[in-house]
Write an enzyme that holds these catalytic residues in place. Structure first.
Site, mmCIF file in Angstrom:
data_model
loop_
_atom_site.group_PDB
_atom_site.id
_atom_site.type_symbol
_atom_site.label_atom_id
_atom_site.label_comp_id
_atom_site.label_asym_id
_atom_site.label_seq_id
_atom_site.Cartn_x
_atom_site.Cartn_y
_atom_site.Cartn_z
ATOM 1 N N GLY A 250 0.801 -1.139 -0.037
ATOM 2 C CA GLY A 250 0.287 0.154 0.024
ATOM 3 C C GLY A 250 0.572 1.196 -0.120
ATOM 4 O O GLY A 250 0.322 2.255 -0.003
ATOM 5 N N PRO A 292 4.722 -5.430 -0.419
ATOM 6 C CA PRO A 292 4.819 -3.516 -1.966
ATOM 7 C C PRO A 292 4.164 -3.769 -3.150
ATOM 8 O O PRO A 292 5.479 -5.553 -3.944
ATOM 9 C CB PRO A 292 5.516 -2.978 -1.419
ATOM 10 C CG PRO A 292 7.142 -4.058 -0.600
ATOM 11 C CD PRO A 292 5.786 -5.327 -0.205
ATOM 12 N N GLY A 293 3.227 -3.307 -3.365
ATOM 13 C CA GLY A 293 3.642 -3.470 -5.271
ATOM 14 C C GLY A 293 3.637 -2.483 -5.504
ATOM 15 O O GLY A 293 5.342 -2.496 -6.491
ATOM 16 N N ARG A 294 2.895 -1.691 -6.037
ATOM 17 C CA ARG A 294 3.038 -0.172 -6.632
ATOM 18 C C ARG A 294 4.304 0.440 -6.573
ATOM 19 O O ARG A 294 5.249 1.165 -6.876
ATOM 20 C CB ARG A 294 2.169 0.336 -6.099
ATOM 21 C CG ARG A 294 1.836 2.565 -6.617
ATOM 22 C CD ARG A 294 0.825 3.138 -6.342
ATOM 23 N NE ARG A 294 -0.576 2.386 -6.423
ATOM 24 C CZ ARG A 294 -1.466 2.338 -6.635
ATOM 25 N NH1 ARG A 294 -1.357 3.375 -8.000
ATOM 26 N NH2 ARG A 294 -2.205 1.977 -5.932
ATOM 27 N N TYR A 334 -9.604 5.377 -11.886
ATOM 28 C CA TYR A 334 -9.200 6.340 -10.896
ATOM 29 C C TYR A 334 -8.972 7.512 -10.553
ATOM 30 O O TYR A 334 -8.883 7.964 -9.626
ATOM 31 C CB TYR A 334 -8.371 5.163 -9.668
ATOM 32 C CG TYR A 334 -8.420 4.113 -10.190
ATOM 33 C CD1 TYR A 334 -8.694 3.005 -8.783
ATOM 34 C CD2 TYR A 334 -7.181 3.613 -10.337
ATOM 35 C CE1 TYR A 334 -9.072 1.577 -8.962
ATOM 36 C CE2 TYR A 334 -6.686 2.531 -10.321
ATOM 37 C CZ TYR A 334 -8.183 1.150 -9.859
ATOM 38 O OH TYR A 334 -7.339 0.002 -9.276
ATOM 39 N N CYS A 360 -14.194 3.875 -27.996
ATOM 40 C CA CYS A 360 -15.286 4.704 -28.348
ATOM 41 C C CYS A 360 -16.015 4.414 -26.687
ATOM 42 O O CYS A 360 -17.078 4.346 -26.125
ATOM 43 C CB CYS A 360 -16.226 3.611 -29.133
ATOM 44 S SG CYS A 360 -16.022 3.651 -30.955
ATOM 45 N N TYR A 389 -0.361 -1.382 -11.661
ATOM 46 C CA TYR A 389 -1.617 -1.533 -12.312
ATOM 47 C C TYR A 389 -1.671 -1.089 -13.793
ATOM 48 O O TYR A 389 -2.687 -0.179 -14.474
ATOM 49 C CB TYR A 389 -2.429 -0.789 -11.266
ATOM 50 C CG TYR A 389 -2.153 -1.538 -9.767
ATOM 51 C CD1 TYR A 389 -2.538 -2.426 -9.561
ATOM 52 C CD2 TYR A 389 -1.276 -0.732 -8.944
ATOM 53 C CE1 TYR A 389 -2.025 -3.757 -8.649
ATOM 54 C CE2 TYR A 389 -1.162 -1.147 -7.400
ATOM 55 C CZ TYR A 389 -1.587 -2.975 -7.532
ATOM 56 O OH TYR A 389 -1.414 -3.036 -6.362
#
Ligand code: PLP
Length: 432
Positions: A250, A292-294, A334, A360, A389
């Site tokens: 996070g 942790p990822g982001r 987001y 579209c 992401y």
């Protein structure tokens, strides 16, 4: 305005004040020509550097950085991280297979999170011997116990508790409040541990939390850990000893930080985060996991795209790119901000434009009313901070091919995922 990327904490830098954009030692023009667009470009050096920041910050304690596969699940990136000691946080059987495919022996460093695990997913994870299941409900604990008994293996688990901590972030990625679908109410966790302690197929291993994503301050992490630590102490008094605390992922990045030399450096951010967690965990002597990822991959990646057209509608100017919301959905989903920078800046004043894709949907935009230096059809632009992401949330919407991915390693570059083709688009369909 073109951000001056000097001093930015990014691998994407200009070769001089107004020069062309590079990813580490490789020009994005070269990559655009060779691999075509849309193209995800990642810096291996930055990914490794970010992993090592966490490893350094927690070196005083037995710990494991379990990279959150969902942020970017490319096999080459998993391999890069696994080879430097990372574990993995997964949320599906598919992500487990990715880890196994990338580095089979890393499977013992996998934690399995996720609010709805199937019996088949649990069985596979038990068979290959993952490190820990992060159990999200009473029903899941019962299912895990039943599957473990069937397969005659003990299941190591942690309860993912919901600490009821507010983390200021986008509502879609906040997860630590009682009203969210995630985790088990922390007030009910002790009773579940007691129940589990009576089941010989369940091995009480740890406790986990994950309070949300893109959290910019260290305080909520500390607050969550304090509640977790209190519970471990209470359980210990009853003879229930948990070996592992998993603080989740996070930690957020600064999507607006291009060129701001005064911004807090990522290393300082990680140190503040680690200090908040360590302070709260002072009374806990076991192992720490983080997910942790982001923070590890976001700023290592950019989405490279070519301008198809510049179009005026009334007072508005639209820069239409060959990338679209199916390639990078974060702005649409987001209202996320990504810097848009021309790869080779042209002379002239910046003007306000919308940068949009060809899908579209009015929601198919990357930037609205953004000041951008002049661009023309055929120019390359880069959407920065797109390593997390981005590709992981891409789709075939509008029957578009998903993009290719390239990994830059110093002055070298290599394709880590080829662009999809027609045969991929229909591969799973049945006509009659
Ligand atoms: N762990 C869990 C359980 C998650 O759900 C997530 C993402 O939401 C993460 C870790 C990674 O979060 P982030 O990419 O914000 O670090």
């Amino acid at each position: 305005m073109i951000p001056d990327l000097k001093n930015a904490f990014r691998p994407f830098q200009r070769s001089g004040a107004h020069g062309a954009l590079y990813c580490d030692g490789v020009s994005l023009e070269t990559l655009g020509r060779k691999y075509e667009t849309p193209l995800y470009v990642y810096s291996a050096d930055q990914i490794v550097e970010r992993l090592e920041m966490f490893q350094r910050a927690f070196k005083g304690r037995d710990h494991l950085v379990c990279y959150a596969v969902k942020a970017n699940s490319s096999l080459a990136i998993l391999k890069l991280l696994a080879e430097r000691g990372a574990g993995f946080d997964i949320v599906s059987g598919g992500e487990l297979e990715r880890v196994i495919a990338a580095v089979p022996k890393a499977v013992g460093r996998v934690v399995f999170s996720g609010v709805g695990k199937t019996a088949a997913e649990i069985d596979r994870a038990l068979e290959v011997g993952i490190l820990e299941f992060n159990v999200e409900s009473e029903a899941e604990l019962a299912l895990l116990g039943a599957r473990a008994k069937k397969l005659k293996v003990r299941a190591r688990f942690a309860l993912r508790v919901n600490p009821d901590v507010f983390a200021e972030t986008h509502p879609y990625i906040s997860t630590g409040l009682r009203e969210h679908k995630f985790g088990i109410d922390i007030r009910k966790a002790a009773e579940l541990y007691r129940v589990a302690a009576r089941n010989k197929w369940l091995e009480l291993h740890g406790i986990s939390v994950h309070i949300g994503s893109q959290i910019r301050s260290a305080e909520p992490f500390g607050a969550a850990m304090e509640r977790v630590c209190k519970l471990t102490v209470q359980l210990k008094r009853e003879g229930i000893v948990l070996k592992v605390v998993d603080a989740g992922g996070g930690l957020g990045i600064d999507y607006h930080s291009g060129g701001d030399a005064k911004a807090v450096t990522p290393a300082v951010k990680v140190e503040e985060y680690a200090a908040a967690i360590e302070k709260a965990l002072a009374g806990f002597e076991g192992k720490l996991l983080i997910e942790p990822g982001r923070f590890i991959v976001a700023q290592a990646g950019a989405l490279l795209t070519r301008v198809l057209n510049v179009k005026k509608n009334g007072k508005k100017t639209f820069v239409i790119t060959d990338a679209a919301m199916n390639d990078l959905i974060r702005p649409a989903l987001y209202q996320a901000y990504h810097e848009v920078v021309p790869v080779k800046p042209r002379a002239g004043r910046a003007r306000s434009v919308d940068v949009v894709g060809p899908v579209c949907e009015t929601g198919d935009f990357f930037a609205r009313d953004r000041m951008l230096k002049p661009v023309e059809a055929g120019d390359l632009v880069a959407l920065l901070d797109a390593g997390a992401y981005g590709m992981a949330q891409s789709s075939n919407y509008n029957s578009r091919f998903r993009p290719a991915e390239v990994l830059v390693e110093g002055k070298e570059h290599r394709l880590i995922r080829r662009r999809e083709e027609l045969k991929d688009l229909f591969a799973t369909e049945v006509l009659s």
